[in-house]
Design a protein around this motif. Structure first.
Motif, PDB file in Angstrom:
ATOM      1  N   LYS A 195      -9.128   1.668  24.580  1.00  0.00           N
ATOM      2  CA  LYS A 195      -9.030   0.257  24.175  1.00  0.00           C
ATOM      3  C   LYS A 195      -8.868   0.069  22.678  1.00  0.00           C
ATOM      4  CE  LYS A 195     -11.905  -1.358  28.007  1.00  0.00           C
ATOM      5  NZ  LYS A 195     -13.247  -1.865  28.351  1.00  0.00           N
ATOM      6  N   THR A 196      -9.239   1.091  21.935  1.00  0.00           N
ATOM      7  CA  THR A 196      -9.206   0.995  20.482  1.00  0.00           C
ATOM      8  C   THR A 196      -8.732   2.329  19.908  1.00  0.00           C
ATOM      9  OG1 THR A 196     -11.501   1.753  20.353  1.00  0.00           O
ATOM     10  CG2 THR A 196     -11.157  -0.625  20.355  1.00  0.00           C
ATOM     11  N   GLY A 197      -8.439   2.314  18.628  1.00  0.00           N
ATOM     12  CA  GLY A 197      -8.085   3.544  17.948  1.00  0.00           C
ATOM     13  C   GLY A 197      -8.425   3.431  16.485  1.00  0.00           C
ATOM     14  N   THR A 198      -8.425   4.579  15.823  1.00  0.00           N
ATOM     15  CA  THR A 198      -8.711   4.585  14.395  1.00  0.00           C
ATOM     16  C   THR A 198      -7.409   4.758  13.626  1.00  0.00           C
ATOM     17  OG1 THR A 198     -10.905   5.517  14.792  1.00  0.00           O
ATOM     18  CG2 THR A 198      -9.994   5.751  12.569  1.00  0.00           C
ATOM     19  N   VAL A 199      -7.229   3.896  12.636  1.00  0.00           N
ATOM     20  CA  VAL A 199      -6.052   3.948  11.771  1.00  0.00           C
ATOM     21  C   VAL A 199      -6.522   4.319  10.368  1.00  0.00           C
ATOM     22  CG1 VAL A 199      -4.101   2.638  10.829  1.00  0.00           C
ATOM     23  CG2 VAL A 199      -4.957   2.127  13.133  1.00  0.00           C
ATOM     24  N   TYR A 200      -5.894   5.342   9.806  1.00  0.00           N
ATOM     25  CA  TYR A 200      -6.184   5.757   8.432  1.00  0.00           C
ATOM     26  C   TYR A 200      -5.041   5.290   7.542  1.00  0.00           C
ATOM     27  CZ  TYR A 200      -9.449   9.123  10.560  1.00  0.00           C
ATOM     28  OH  TYR A 200     -10.466   9.702  11.275  1.00  0.00           O
ATOM     29  N   VAL A 201      -5.361   4.590   6.479  1.00  0.00           N
ATOM     30  CA  VAL A 201      -4.313   4.176   5.545  1.00  0.00           C
ATOM     31  C   VAL A 201      -4.707   4.540   4.114  1.00  0.00           C
ATOM     32  CG1 VAL A 201      -3.465   2.223   6.920  1.00  0.00           C
ATOM     33  CG2 VAL A 201      -5.277   1.841   5.250  1.00  0.00           C
ATOM     34  N   ARG A 202      -3.679   4.846   3.338  1.00  0.00           N
ATOM     35  CA  ARG A 202      -3.877   4.981   1.895  1.00  0.00           C
ATOM     36  C   ARG A 202      -3.239   3.753   1.263  1.00  0.00           C
ATOM     37  NH1 ARG A 202      -5.107   9.464  -1.116  1.00  0.00           N
ATOM     38  NH2 ARG A 202      -4.403  10.867   0.545  1.00  0.00           N
ATOM     39  N   SER A 203      -4.064   2.972   0.587  1.00  0.00           N
ATOM     40  CA  SER A 203      -3.577   1.741  -0.044  1.00  0.00           C
ATOM     41  C   SER A 203      -3.465   1.973  -1.537  1.00  0.00           C
ATOM     42  CB  SER A 203      -4.544   0.585   0.236  1.00  0.00           C
ATOM     43  OG  SER A 203      -4.603   0.317   1.624  1.00  0.00           O
ATOM     44  N   ARG A 204      -2.412   1.413  -2.113  1.00  0.00           N
ATOM     45  CA  ARG A 204      -2.171   1.565  -3.544  1.00  0.00           C
ATOM     46  C   ARG A 204      -1.972   0.193  -4.159  1.00  0.00           C
ATOM     47  NH1 ARG A 204      -0.600   6.976  -4.432  1.00  0.00           N
ATOM     48  NH2 ARG A 204       0.029   8.013  -2.489  1.00  0.00           N
ATOM     49  N   GLY A 205      -2.785  -0.104  -5.135  1.00  0.00           N
ATOM     50  CA  GLY A 205      -2.618  -1.338  -5.896  1.00  0.00           C
ATOM     51  C   GLY A 205      -1.906  -1.043  -7.189  1.00  0.00           C
ATOM     52  N   THR A 206      -0.902  -1.855  -7.488  1.00  0.00           N
ATOM     53  CA  THR A 206      -0.162  -1.661  -8.735  1.00  0.00           C
ATOM     54  C   THR A 206       0.067  -3.005  -9.409  1.00  0.00           C
ATOM     55  OG1 THR A 206       1.925  -1.854  -7.550  1.00  0.00           O
ATOM     56  CG2 THR A 206       1.111   0.374  -7.927  1.00  0.00           C
ATOM     57  N   LYS A 207       0.389  -2.931 -10.691  1.00  0.00           N
ATOM     58  CA  LYS A 207       0.817  -4.125 -11.413  1.00  0.00           C
ATOM     59  C   LYS A 207       2.317  -4.331 -11.190  1.00  0.00           C
ATOM     60  CE  LYS A 207      -2.541  -3.148 -15.038  1.00  0.00           C
ATOM     61  NZ  LYS A 207      -2.838  -3.223 -16.488  1.00  0.00           N
ATOM     62  N   ALA A 208       2.805  -5.476 -11.601  1.00  0.00           N
ATOM     63  CA  ALA A 208       4.220  -5.810 -11.388  1.00  0.00           C
ATOM     64  C   ALA A 208       5.155  -4.793 -12.042  1.00  0.00           C
ATOM     65  CB  ALA A 208       4.510  -7.215 -11.915  1.00  0.00           C
ATOM     66  N   ASP A 209       4.716  -4.155 -13.121  1.00  0.00           N
ATOM     67  CA  ASP A 209       5.577  -3.163 -13.792  1.00  0.00           C
ATOM     68  C   ASP A 209       5.372  -1.765 -13.234  1.00  0.00           C
ATOM     69  OD1 ASP A 209       3.137  -2.333 -14.716  1.00  0.00           O
ATOM     70  OD2 ASP A 209       3.578  -2.615 -16.834  1.00  0.00           O
ATOM     71  N   GLY A 210       4.621  -1.643 -12.168  1.00  0.00           N
ATOM     72  CA  GLY A 210       4.417  -0.353 -11.522  1.00  0.00           C
ATOM     73  C   GLY A 210       3.190   0.399 -11.985  1.00  0.00           C
ATOM     74  N   THR A 211       2.515  -0.070 -13.017  1.00  0.00           N
ATOM     75  CA  THR A 211       1.306   0.610 -13.487  1.00  0.00           C
ATOM     76  C   THR A 211       0.292   0.721 -12.347  1.00  0.00           C
ATOM     77  OG1 THR A 211       1.592  -0.340 -15.680  1.00  0.00           O
ATOM     78  CG2 THR A 211      -0.595   0.507 -15.154  1.00  0.00           C
ATOM     79  N   PRO A 212      -0.185   1.938 -12.057  1.00  0.00           N
ATOM     80  CA  PRO A 212      -1.156   2.058 -10.975  1.00  0.00           C
ATOM     81  C   PRO A 212      -2.524   1.497 -11.357  1.00  0.00           C
ATOM     82  CG  PRO A 212      -0.801   4.190 -12.009  1.00  0.00           C
ATOM     83  CD  PRO A 212       0.169   3.235 -12.656  1.00  0.00           C
ATOM     84  N   VAL A 213      -3.116   0.778 -10.421  1.00  0.00           N
ATOM     85  CA  VAL A 213      -4.425   0.157 -10.631  1.00  0.00           C
ATOM     86  C   VAL A 213      -5.507   0.935  -9.897  1.00  0.00           C
ATOM     87  CG1 VAL A 213      -5.786  -1.878 -10.039  1.00  0.00           C
ATOM     88  CG2 VAL A 213      -3.497  -2.145 -11.042  1.00  0.00           C
TER      89      VAL A 213
END
Lengths: 351, 351, 351
Positions: free
Chosen positions: B120-138
């Motif tokens: 009925k369910t499952g586990t999802v693994y995600v890698r999330s990346r936040g960046t600024k508009a100019d691509g600078t990683p946050v």
């Protein structure tokens, strides 16, 4: 006792009277953050300065309803401090965008008066105009309120009910200067539907619900410097009809607008208020839901990049909106219905 | 009914899938003020622009957890709208500082999938990346969530569980460019203890408690544009298991971090998230306490001015932490424990 | 356990001791928006940057009480964390205006000590000074608090009670540099009454009431980074005398000041604090009302554009102020009275 503001009573208003409302207000990024925090708004132009600049704005504009509430709030001490009810809105046009640093002031003109047959109250119609310090128009709209008479014996004025447009026509919508929505990236909103995807008669349940707390509506209403006592004074309200503080109807509008993101995510901007009624009071603890009907799809003269949708958005309390609740068999509003708002939004066209 | 966002179900996720999350967000000084107001944070670099500039920042940076919540919030409509639970975090690295005016966007990649045996369910693994508009990683981090299947009959994907580091190693910590903490003035924080004063195994009760109100957690969570329904909809939650709105686990993290100022006042910056579990739900009216254990003291290659402490911070509700509550005799978390967070902070070294 | 801040006890204070308080704070437009939102303030100079610049300010200055609360908040961990009660204020002078971007820090000097006859507590007098990073003075004031002794057996210090002015004289008021109120436009405030219209002995009921919620006072007090535990920890307070969180007395001052707009709308700025007592605790749910008495009208040497009013403002809870409640037949404060504040405001003169 004469130094306090007591507000105007029905007999204090004269047709053609101009009222300059107190305490202009410089708006800031702080107001924008509070507005997001209090309403949950997620529309792209008011969330991302980058998105706003890409379509021609000079920066991150204030949410249209935030601007409305500030313009409206200024008028309360003079217009509706002694009001029984806020009866309606018409001919509301959002004009140039408001940016942090702008100072907003409001003036109102009395455009209609009609005493009620009971001789104790009357209806006052005002057109309020919000402008920046340099005169740039921000917003103007008509509202009418039922106001107590100070003295029931005072004579009734000549009745005058203004003629008001049933809706703001496309020719009177005012688009922000220098905007171009042709390249608008729907990836910003995560919603693919654009102007061409909506049809008149279409109904959309916005699914989500938002519970309102006392601290939240008080903070919102104070942010707008709206001083109507029913929102803030539990000691006095405890003696009243509802025994509760009544939530500013504008807060319900803002939450309903925020909920419409789910299904109308590319309705980037509010352009006009055609009509509106606060049909039942909202109290802390109520959960607000909303649904919308597309009343009309409107081509904007000279613009191939953007069109307008005339919407009816209905907000309810403690009732989901999958079945689009509105009126009962008797034609009266369902008791769950808080708001019936007729307004016009802008949405990019498919290119 | 197809225009609304219904969120993804387990079978909608594919290994390697990239999700671009909606509505980038321009952050402002308004967000910073609200964050202080909602959490009580007092760490020097996020309180004093003067202090921040003295160690090399270009201005007053956003609190690291505020940046985290904004990056995380973006991902909710796509990743966890239909989630049963947020199961864990790993490999979180805070990268360049975020300043007022920056616009943050988030993308996520699906890096693991495993259906649960119940089908009925499952586990999802995600890698999330936040960046600024100019691509600078946050910031980037891995989280895994248990998500409902839309249709229990849909076939299970090939199971894939990503290999995740047990902790972010010192070599992967990313210090803000151009910083130098050598001259850091502990008079700014009123706490004399620096990197050399902490030892692995040391446990610190942070003493203070903070009661959370409904309006507060709702305002915080809306500020992050996190739309998870359990936080906002009392009408719906009243029918659920707890009959209450559940406070966003990130709000508990922020309050715990703010409480750690008392005893870890020079832990100026969060550098990494190694692991974390929300072990019990938090509700309005709960009073949050916290204690920490120093898991490791870490030298940072090439830096004599600053070191890192790997910390476990445990937050509880309605229970003081002088005795460092964690698990019961059965090895299970004590019912008072809300959060068990393993993360890494930077602290100036004695010069 | 030695890393936590435990606060100072009575025997820790020495006459002449200087305390540098932790965590300077950069103030922003976010703080200003939150302050409006939490208090309902509407005074013109703190609402309209245009109005402020017209009289000579460089921008929109922080509300004087917002500056006070920030300066005061810094001192709490060192001065009053173990306080029984905040007993009084004197010799408070608001100096140069604070603008967004300024960083405020506070130092205090112990100027008086007197152990109480019970041997368990004593009174500590401090003069606190708030300054900007460049040394510009913001505010200084004296307060005295009753503080617990850690050890009742520790010897009493030589008693020293400082001589304090009964009120700040006109010659010591510090007007913001380069201001000129001669052309002040009362249309901005909607209130025509200026300095010449008020007489000593005049009493004004401010009419409106404001109900305070837990989330509101907690957010305000955290914004000021005031860490006094009684405001935040319901789990602990439930065991105490009132079984409630106690609202920071400064929040009552701010709401009372906001209420005084109605009747004192041109009292543009607070110039001095002469004396003040928090006479009863305020709790969430209380509705605050206020009335004021003009104690004195004060000409300011060398200024024909502006005068000062020395005011007594009394705040009550759940009791309207048309009859100016203060003390009972026994001379004691009425139980409804929360605050008895003696302060000085600036008001433009008629030109």
């Amino acid at each position: 006792m004469s130094k306090q503001i007591q507000g105007n009573y029905f007999e204090d208003f004269k047709l053609g009277q101009q009222l300059r409302h107190a305490t202009p207000r410089t708006v800031t990024e702080g107001d924008q953050a509070l507005y997001l925090s209090l309403t949950g708004a997620r529309f792209a132009l008011n969330s991302s300065g980058t998105a706003a600049r890409e379509v021609g704005y000079k920066g991150l504009p204030l949410d249209d309803w935030l601007a409305f509430h500030l313009v409206f709030g200024k008028s309360v001490p003079d217009i509706s401090l002694n009001a029984v009810a806020n009866l309606g809105y018409a001919e509301g046009v959002f004009r140039q965008p408001v940016y942090p640093g702008d100072t907003i002031a409001t003036v109102s003109e009395v455009i209609g008066l009609k005493e009620n047959s009971n001789g104790k109250t009357g209806t006052v119609y005002v057109r309020s105009r919000g402008t920046k310090a340099d005169g740039t128009p921000v917003l103007d709209y008509v509202r009418w309120v039922m106001v107590h008479k100070r003295d029931p014996e005072s004579p009734a004025p000549e009745p005058h009910i203004p003629e008001l447009a049933e809706a703001v026509p496309a020719s009177q919508l005012e688009l922000p200067a220098d905007t171009d929505f042709a390249q608008f990236d729907t990836g910003l909103t995560g919603q693919p539907h654009l102007f061409e995807d909506y049809q008149a008669g279409e109904q959309i349940d916005h699914v989500d619900g938002m519970t309102v707390e006392e601290a939240e509506h008080q903070m919102a209403t104070r942010l707008y410097q709206n001083t109507a006592r029913v929102h803030f004074n539990q000691h006095q309200q405890a003696q009243g009809r509802f025994a509760r503080r009544i939530i500013y109807g504008g807060h319900v509008i803002s939450i309903a607008r925020a909920l419409t993101f789910n299904g109308l995510g590319n309705a980037l901007k509010v352009a006009a208020i055609n009509a509106g009624r606060h049909t039942n009071p909202c109290f802390a603890g109520d959960t607000i839901y909303a649904w919308s009907e597309v009343l009309d799809t409107i081509e904007i003269p000279g613009r191939s990049d953007v069109g307008a949708l005339r919407l009816r958005t209905v907000a309810t309390k403690d009732r989901t909106c999958a079945d689009h609740p509105l009126t009962g068999d008797d034609g009266k509003y369902d008791p769950s219905v808080l708001l019936d708002l007729d307004y016009t939004v802008l949405m990019p066209r498919r290119f």
